[in-house]
Design a protein around this motif. Structure first.
Motif, short mmCIF file in Angstrom:
data_model
loop_
_atom_site.label_atom_id
_atom_site.label_comp_id
_atom_site.label_asym_id
_atom_site.label_seq_id
_atom_site.Cartn_x
_atom_site.Cartn_y
_atom_site.Cartn_z
N HIS A 268 0.84 -1.07 0.15
CA HIS A 268 -0.03 0.13 0.01
C HIS A 268 0.86 1.39 -0.12
O HIS A 268 1.86 1.28 0.56
CB HIS A 268 -1.04 -0.14 1.12
N TYR B 124 -0.89 6.74 -3.97
CA TYR B 124 -0.78 6.65 -5.80
C TYR B 124 -0.06 7.82 -6.22
O TYR B 124 0.15 7.76 -7.62
CB TYR B 124 -2.29 6.62 -6.09
N GLY C 272 4.05 5.33 -7.30
CA GLY C 272 2.50 5.32 -8.12
C GLY C 272 2.53 6.15 -9.21
O GLY C 272 1.93 5.26 -10.42
N GLU D 235 -1.35 -4.02 -10.70
CA GLU D 235 -2.74 -3.65 -10.75
C GLU D 235 -3.30 -2.93 -9.33
O GLU D 235 -2.86 -3.34 -8.32
CB GLU D 235 -3.54 -4.74 -11.32
N MET D 236 -4.22 -2.04 -9.51
CA MET D 236 -4.46 -1.57 -8.11
C MET D 236 -5.39 -2.51 -7.53
O MET D 236 -6.09 -3.44 -8.03
CB MET D 236 -5.26 -0.48 -8.35
N THR D 237 -5.45 -2.69 -6.17
CA THR D 237 -6.43 -3.49 -5.44
C THR D 237 -7.82 -2.82 -5.49
O THR D 237 -7.84 -1.52 -5.78
CB THR D 237 -6.04 -4.01 -4.20
N SER E 295 -8.70 -1.79 -0.11
CA SER E 295 -7.92 -0.79 0.21
C SER E 295 -8.44 -0.07 1.91
O SER E 295 -7.76 0.04 2.52
CB SER E 295 -7.47 0.47 -0.70
N TYR F 129 -1.66 -1.88 -4.21
CA TYR F 129 -1.09 -2.41 -5.53
C TYR F 129 -0.72 -3.67 -5.42
O TYR F 129 -0.32 -4.34 -4.27
CB TYR F 129 -0.05 -1.89 -6.19
#
Length: 193
Positions: free
Chosen positions: A56, A59, A64, A93-95, A100, A155
């Motif tokens: 984490h 971003y 990021g 990829e983003m979670t 989050s 991520y």
């Protein structure tokens, strides 16, 4: 050789945790910047499973921004007392926002405030200005939960390659590389040290 690199990682990670290493979840994250040059920093593994390895961050930080431009990364775990390391390479990829949110809610309150206070990777006026921003946010959220900032989250690195390295005498180290194959399984290769 074990067929499943995730199972092997789990075994090694559990050994690192049992060995009393202060931060067995510390890993080097390498990305590629806007200038096409590599950059690396240490981040903490938040979780891992068959879907990938999660950390984490902000971003809008340098990492990021790197990931937004080039959504591939490499991870490196080095556990010195055990004489072993694990390298991973894969797509990023983003979670999910809900994931989050859950992780953020479980963090210490000071870390939650810090996620709002820090414009990570940006130049700041002074340490005093940062500390004043923290005090301001503590007043704003006094007596209520701190929500997750929209610019902060997880991520997931989805491994395409794993490499396991163990120290051996005479520098004849043990190296095994796993590569994802089209059916989703893994091919293992023994590498010269």
């Amino acid at each position: 050789m074990i067929d499943d690199p995730l199972a092997l990682f789990r075994t090694w990670f559990d050994k690192a945790c049992a060995a009393g290493i202060a931060k067995p979840n510390a890993m080097t994250l390498a990305t590629v910047g806007a200038d096409d040059r590599p950059t690396a920093r240490v981040v903490l593994l938040s979780s891992y499973d068959a879907r990938g390895f999660v950390f984490h961050t902000n971003y809008e930080s340098r990492k990021g921004e790197d990931i937004a431009r080039h959504p591939w990364a490499a991870l490196l775990f080095w556990w010195d007392p055990l004489g072993c390391q694990v390298r991973l390479e894969g797509r990023v990829e983003m979670t999910a926002a809900a994931d989050s949110d859950r992780y953020f809610a479980a963090r210490l309150r000071g870390s939650q405030i810090g996620a709002w206070a820090s414009d990570q990777s940006r130049v700041i006026e002074s340490r005093a200005a940062l500390e004043e921003r923290v005090r301001e946010l503590e007043r704003r959220y006094a007596g209520r939960p701190v929500p997750r900032p929209p610019h902060w989250g997880g991520y997931r690195v989805i491994p395409e390659v794993y490499e396991f390295w163990e120290d051996r005498e005479n520098r004849l180290h043990e190296r095994v590389r796993y590569e994802r194959v089209p059916d989703g399984g893994w091919r293992s290769l023994r590498l010269a040290p």
